[in-house]
Enzyme design. Structure first.
Site, PDB file in Angstrom:
ATOM      1  NE  ARG A 227      -5.018  37.705  11.404  1.00 37.79           N
ATOM      2  CZ  ARG A 227      -4.695  36.580  11.683  1.00 37.79           C
ATOM      3  NH1 ARG A 227      -5.011  36.007  13.139  1.00 37.79           N
ATOM      4  NH2 ARG A 227      -3.976  35.886  11.011  1.00 37.79           N
ATOM      5  CD  GLU A 256      -2.016  40.867  17.224  1.00 33.21           C
ATOM      6  OE1 GLU A 256      -3.183  40.664  17.972  1.00 33.21           O
ATOM      7  OE2 GLU A 256      -1.366  39.718  16.833  1.00 33.21           O
ATOM      8  CG  HIS A 274      -1.864  36.355  17.864  1.00 37.34           C
ATOM      9  ND1 HIS A 274      -1.960  37.291  16.418  1.00 37.34           N
ATOM     10  CD2 HIS A 274      -2.471  35.441  17.290  1.00 37.34           C
ATOM     11  CE1 HIS A 274      -2.478  36.708  15.675  1.00 37.34           C
ATOM     12  NE2 HIS A 274      -2.682  35.275  15.862  1.00 37.34           N
TER      13      HIS A 274
END
Ligand code: 8YV
Length: 309
Positions: A227, A256, A274
């Site tokens: 993360r 993000e 991601h």
């Protein structure tokens, strides 16, 4: 009644609708929760959409939540458990793909693969000549922050690259042969490559601080597939700009989707959007597991992959 908070994926969306007659919250009027919340016993959601305290409060008869994704920082797990509501995520099935991507980023950053690719495309191979030397990967020291299921899959791959592996986390893991390092700063100072694989959320926020980055140093490489919140991003940008950190491979970022210009302009950073679990095979397995958890709960009141309290 099953309430689906947000779209999950084509397979899960179809099965939830066919087998559970799922109510799709995003297609209902805003007043739906107030009017029908008391009828809901099951929730399907995702780590992206979450299931926070406000939704829980609107569902007094809720018994189980099945969420897509292994992360649960967007779910009110403590609040659910306090009410006896079971919560499932989709662990295990994504370990290999996330670990594979961590290694892809590590190798791309160390061997500067994206920069080398741009070099060839721009015609520089012919015009300028040899590409600068890069950093050897095999035989180096691998530090892992968070030796959970994904961290362990990353570590196993490290053995194939003849690496010594050490890790940092809340405590030493029983039955693990890799060395436990009680201080993250010391782990960063020891290793060549530091891979972040721990949970997100407040407990791990900015664990990778300016101090840790400085300990990793100008030849060190940071990889983050966990993360964005775990890394102090301002400190990371400053360290990369000043050459105090060698390079970074980042699949996750603070703020993000999207990446700040300062990161996009750095040549010593490899960025992916991601996509740790984003393969056809793994995403299908994750969608199936969301549904399988709900099937199991409907059958006998248990979940296949519950989040433990
Ligand atoms: C997803 C993830 O790719 O499972 C998780 O917790 O982070 C990933 O599998 C991500 O949620 C996509 O936004």
């Amino acid at each position: 009644m099953l309430l689906q908070i947000a779209p999950i994926g084509p397979l899960a969306d179809r099965l939830l609708s066919e087998e559970f007659g799922a109510i799709r919250l995003w297609e209902e009027p805003k007043s739906w929760l107030t009017q029908h919340g008391a009828e809901v016993e099951l929730v399907a959601t995702s780590v992206r959409a979450g299931c926070g305290p406000e939704i829980l409060a609107a569902l007094p008869r809720l018994r189980a939540i099945s969420s897509w994704g292994v992360g649960h920082e967007t779910l009110d797990v403590a609040g659910a458990h306090a009410r006896g509501i079971s919560v499932a995520t989709t662990p295990d099935v994504l370990d290999d793909c996330v670990a594979d991507l961590a290694w892809g980023l590590l190798m791309a950053a160390a061997r500067r693969i994206p920069t080398a690719d741009r070099y060839v495309r721009a015609g520089q191979w012919k015009e300028v000549g040899h590409f600068p030397l890069t950093t050897k990967v095999s035989g180096k020291k691998l530090g892992i922050l968070g030796l959970g299921r994904i961290g362990a899959a990353i570590a196993r791959r490290g053995l194939g690259f003849a690496m010594e592996v050490r890790y940092h986390g809340r405590g030493p893991k029983p039955g693990v042969s890799y060395g436990f390092e009680p201080s993250l700063k010391d782990l960063a100072a020891w290793c060549d490559f530091l891979v972040v694989a721990c949970e997100g959320g407040p407990a791990t926020r900015h664990l990778v601080s300016a101090e840790v980055l400085d300990a990793l140093g100008p030849r060190g490489i940071l990889v983050n597939i966990a993360r964005g919140s775990v890394v102090d991003q301002e400190a990371l940008i400053a360290a990369l700009q000043a050459g105090r950190l060698g390079s970074a491979g980042l699949d996750v970022l603070q703020g993000e989707p999207g990446a700040p210009l300062a990161l996009r302009q750095q040549d010593n950073v490899v960025l992916t959007p991601h996509v740790g679990s984003a393969t056809h095979e793994t995403r299908e397995a994750m969608e199936r597991l969301v549904v399988d958890n709900l099937r199991a709960f409907r059958r006998d009141g248990t979940l296949l992959t519950p989040v433990r309290a």
